[in-house]
Design a protein around this motif. Structure first.
Motif, PDB file in Angstrom:
ATOM      1  N   SER A  97     -67.525 -17.762  82.496  1.00  0.00           N
ATOM      2  CA  SER A  97     -68.395 -18.397  81.505  1.00  0.00           C
ATOM      3  C   SER A  97     -69.794 -18.605  82.061  1.00  0.00           C
ATOM      4  O   SER A  97     -70.001 -18.682  83.279  1.00  0.00           O
ATOM      5  CB  SER A  97     -67.807 -19.733  81.028  1.00  0.00           C
ATOM      6  OG  SER A  97     -67.727 -20.652  82.081  1.00  0.00           O
TER       7      SER A  97
ATOM      8  N   GLY B  24     -66.293 -25.829  78.726  1.00  0.00           N
ATOM      9  CA  GLY B  24     -65.510 -24.633  78.464  1.00  0.00           C
ATOM     10  C   GLY B  24     -64.277 -24.861  77.609  1.00  0.00           C
ATOM     11  O   GLY B  24     -64.139 -25.870  76.908  1.00  0.00           O
TER      12      GLY B  24
ATOM     13  N   ARG C 127     -72.684 -21.950  75.288  1.00  0.00           N
ATOM     14  CA  ARG C 127     -71.796 -21.441  76.336  1.00  0.00           C
ATOM     15  C   ARG C 127     -71.089 -20.188  75.815  1.00  0.00           C
ATOM     16  O   ARG C 127     -70.595 -20.173  74.681  1.00  0.00           O
ATOM     17  CB  ARG C 127     -70.743 -22.472  76.750  1.00  0.00           C
ATOM     18  CG  ARG C 127     -69.741 -21.910  77.787  1.00  0.00           C
ATOM     19  CD  ARG C 127     -68.681 -22.919  78.156  1.00  0.00           C
ATOM     20  NE  ARG C 127     -69.206 -23.970  78.999  1.00  0.00           N
ATOM     21  CZ  ARG C 127     -68.999 -24.061  80.311  1.00  0.00           C
ATOM     22  NH1 ARG C 127     -68.290 -23.095  80.932  1.00  0.00           N
ATOM     23  NH2 ARG C 127     -69.488 -25.058  81.006  1.00  0.00           N
TER      24      ARG C 127
ATOM     25  N   ASN D 105     -67.883 -17.760  76.851  1.00  0.00           N
ATOM     26  CA  ASN D 105     -66.671 -17.769  77.669  1.00  0.00           C
ATOM     27  C   ASN D 105     -65.870 -16.501  77.403  1.00  0.00           C
ATOM     28  O   ASN D 105     -65.642 -16.138  76.247  1.00  0.00           O
ATOM     29  CB  ASN D 105     -65.829 -18.999  77.323  1.00  0.00           C
ATOM     30  CG  ASN D 105     -65.089 -19.590  78.508  1.00  0.00           C
ATOM     31  OD1 ASN D 105     -64.696 -20.745  78.475  1.00  0.00           O
ATOM     32  ND2 ASN D 105     -64.884 -18.826  79.565  1.00  0.00           N
TER      33      ASN D 105
ATOM     34  N   ASN E 209     -61.091 -16.407  84.002  1.00  0.00           N
ATOM     35  CA  ASN E 209     -61.912 -17.190  83.084  1.00  0.00           C
ATOM     36  C   ASN E 209     -63.357 -17.130  83.576  1.00  0.00           C
ATOM     37  O   ASN E 209     -63.683 -17.651  84.639  1.00  0.00           O
ATOM     38  CB  ASN E 209     -61.380 -18.631  83.064  1.00  0.00           C
ATOM     39  CG  ASN E 209     -62.221 -19.575  82.228  1.00  0.00           C
ATOM     40  OD1 ASN E 209     -63.281 -19.229  81.728  1.00  0.00           O
ATOM     41  ND2 ASN E 209     -61.750 -20.802  82.096  1.00  0.00           N
TER      42      ASN E 209
END
Length: 682
Positions: A386, A147, A405, A407, A384
């Motif tokens: 993700s 991340g 990924r 996020n 946050n």
């Protein structure tokens, strides 16, 4: 220039890599190509078969170098350069980036939070080195795997865990360490119990650091000493043949940690961090059903807490300041490991972290007390979210990796935020930055001895509350909030070669990183507050870093081994047509180790070239000498003896008593000193 050339020749002539040995002659903490690593792919894999640049540091508190702290231990890892703003800090640079541009993990949990400061910071020093089993350093990659913030790479701390045993077993350990001139008194006690289906362990560390004594002309650097108390607890239970529960908690508390350069250079009567507290706790359920789609799975609930107090007063100023920042973090993660067939596996997961910040400042003037806005907006929150999927392919001589990924962040800054004295209050602010990043890499086994690989990865860092909401004195400037920032992003390209022979092991890595939307501080006109120039963060610059890392290890005889590494980075801010800030100079280490069955002796040479390529921000930084940081070289010696129930280690650091400073630091390094450590095992 001549001295730099001699240092490079001395480093490469040894044809070897870093010495990170334990007392045990049968073991070495050097990152051999056969070691198993997990950080690069989320799954245990031989380092030699990982198409990324990754190093492993085994049990830093037990290193033969007897490194004082976790960041000081990282200074022995190839490609890692450590800056020290103060004696109680230590900020590792990966690929020219540090602070909140480098991600720190503990047992798969994000250590970074929304207030991790831009540029060098002290947070890696809030991890007790005695609690660590090993540290994996993933360079130039990590945003897809872990991340935001992993632009320079990932420092993944894996804490100790006792193995299960067939019969109930107790273990205990007591360790003591001292450094001459009252620079260190450390005591550590730990105990562990294990059985067939259950284990628990606990440890407590007491540390007292005196003022740091520099080299031949520096002498005692006062004030720089501080106190520290740490504890850690871990329990694991085998609930069934397929299910395991792990519960862990650790805390570090430091008090009265001075900023030496503020007192020495900026006319402060005192400036200290007190307290500095970091706690990380989690419960993790590991499940191994053995199915194709869900071969393994893990579920983690976590809680983190940090507290940072700052007290300061300038000479001749009637105002005394007491600032306090607290961050409460909660989160949850879930990951599934799939084994589709013999050549295709994958790790997929979701993560959620939430940081809530409480920040305050109290100004005292005589008998009057004023409550003011803290360094960060009080009650600000960062969420946050993700989701990621990492895929691993292995076919004959080929290994390939690919992943994605997504996020998403929600930064909520409350209203009534005063930006500057005398200006109107602002409305609440909500920002929602997001990023989609990917990576791809390919490794080819030419033959059992030779391996080549290439990798490409995107990195990013979403602006945190420190970027957007900071108001107050930071380093040598006064910083004001910036609410229009977007994520900074980079692209990393790396080519590597590894050789594993009977006696010689070697590796070479060449990399290029391009950064877009770089977040950096810029001077805001001619404004000044409290005698400090006013800065604000902007998001409109491009830069690049390129370089190489070369390391090798040669087994001369069964008992004698030589090792060395050299690392070089060149950074340029394209927008400003000047060097990037704080780029480390070329640096390296060489050692010669003789290791018998119960004892060892080693000679070590550590060095750094001069850094004279300075950005304007470097030239304005009072921690960097005019014209740049001079070159330095250190000679150290280490010796140790391991018996069945106890061990003794001695380290003589900086034998020539050279005055030196790692580039960008606010305090000089340690002069000649003897470190003695004793451990007793039950």
């Amino acid at each position: 220039m001549q001295r730099t050339g001699l240092m490079i020749i001395a480093a490469l002539a040894a044809q070897t890599s870093i010495a990170q040995q334990t007392v045990d002659a049968k073991d070495s903490t050097y990152t051999t190509l056969q070691q198993v690593v997990v950080s690069a792919t989320h799954k245990a894999r031989e380092r030699s078969q990982t198409p990324y640049s990754i190093e492993v540091l085994q049990q830093p508190a037990q290193q033969m170098q007897q490194a004082r702290t976790t960041p000081e231990a990282l200074a022995y890892v190839p490609g890692v350069f450590v800056q020290k703003t103060n004696h109680g800090g230590g900020s590792p640079f990966l690929r020219g980036l540090t602070g909140n541009q480098t991600l720190i993990m503990i047992d798969g949990i994000r250590f970074n939070n929304a207030t991790f400061r831009f540029g060098p910071n002290q947070y890696p020093n809030l991890i007790d080195a005695f609690s660590i089993d090993r540290i994996e350093v993933l360079k130039g990659s990590g945003s897809v795997q872990y991340g935001s913030d992993a632009m320079g790479g990932v420092i993944h701390v894996l804490t100790k865990k006792q193995d299960y045993t067939a019969k109930p077993t107790w273990h205990a350990n007591a360790t003591g360490r001292i450094t001459t001139q009252d620079m260190e008194y450390t005591g550590r006690a730990s105990a562990a119990y294990s059985s067939n289906h259950f284990m628990m362990q606990a440890g407590y560390t007491f540390r007292q650091f005196g003022d740091l004594v520099g080299g031949d002309t520096t002498g005692v650097q006062r004030p720089s000493g501080y106190d520290e108390r740490d504890w850690d607890v871990k329990m694991a239970m085998q609930l069934s043949d397929k299910t395991e529960l792990i519960v862990s908690s650790q805390q570090v508390v430091q008090r009265n940690v001075p900023l030496y350069h503020r007192v020495k250079l900026e006319n402060f009567a005192y400036y200290r961090f007190s307290p500095q507290v970091m706690q990380v706790s989690y419960a993790r359920l590991n499940w191994k059903p053995g199915m194709r789609l869900v071969n393994e799975a893990s579920f983690t609930a976590l809680y983190k807490y940090s507290k940072e107090g700052r007290q300061y007063n300038r000479n001749g100023n009637a105002n005394f300041y007491d600032e306090l920042d607290k961050v409460n973090s909660v989160g949850a993660t879930a990951e599934v490991y799939s084994s589709f067939n013999q050549w295709w596996t994958a790790n997929s997961g979701i993560e959620w972290y939430s940081d809530k910040v409480r920040s305050s400042r109290i100004r005292t003037n005589g008998s009057s007390v004023f409550n003011e806005r803290g360094l960060y907006p009080d009650a600000a929150v960062q969420d946050n979210f993700s989701a990621y999927s990492l895929h691993h392919f292995r076919w004959r001589k080929w290994v390939a990796e690919a992943g994605l990924r997504y996020n998403h962040f929600i930064n909520s800054l409350p209203g009534a935020i005063t930006q500057l004295p005398g200006q109107p209050k602002e409305n609440a602010v909500k920002l929602t930055p997001a990023s989609l990043v990917g990576n791809a890499s390919l490794l080819y086994n030419i033959n059992p001895k030779h391996i080549v690989y290439a990798s490409f990865s995107n990195g990013y860092r979403a602006p945190g509350l420190d970027d957007m909401g900071t108001l107050g004195l930071v380093d040598f400037r006064y910083e004001v909030p910036a609410y229009d920032l977007k994520p900074e992003k980079n692209s990393n390209i790396e080519f590597g070669y590894r050789f594993a022979g009977r006696r010689l092991q070697a590796s070479a890595t060449f990399f290029y990183m391009h950064i877009n939307d770089l977040i950096s501080r810029v001077r805001r006109g001619t404004d000044s507050i409290q005698g400090y120039p006013v800065y604000i963060k902007t998001n409109d610059q491009q830069a690049f870093v390129r370089g190489f890392e070369i390391s090798a290890q040669y087994q001369i005889t069964k008992q004698l081994r030589a090792q060395s590494y050299v690392a070089y980075q060149y950074g340029q801010n394209l927008t400003r047509s000047e060097p990037m800030r704080r780029i480390p100079p070329m640096n390296g280490l060489s050692s010669l180790l003789y290791q018998a069955s119960k004892w060892y002796v080693a000679v070590e040479h550590q060095w750094a070239a001069a850094q004279q390529r300075l950005a304007q921000g470097d030239k304005d930084d009072n921690r960097i000498p005019k014209g740049g940081t001079p070159a330095w070289m250190l000679w150290n010696m280490h010796a140790g003896y391991q018996a069945s129930s106890f061990s003794v280690k001695l380290s003589l650091h900086n034998i020539s008593n050279e005055d030196y400073r790692t580039h960008g630091s606010g305090i000089n390094g340690m002069g000649r000193a003897l470190v003695a450590g004793v451990s007793y095992h039950l």
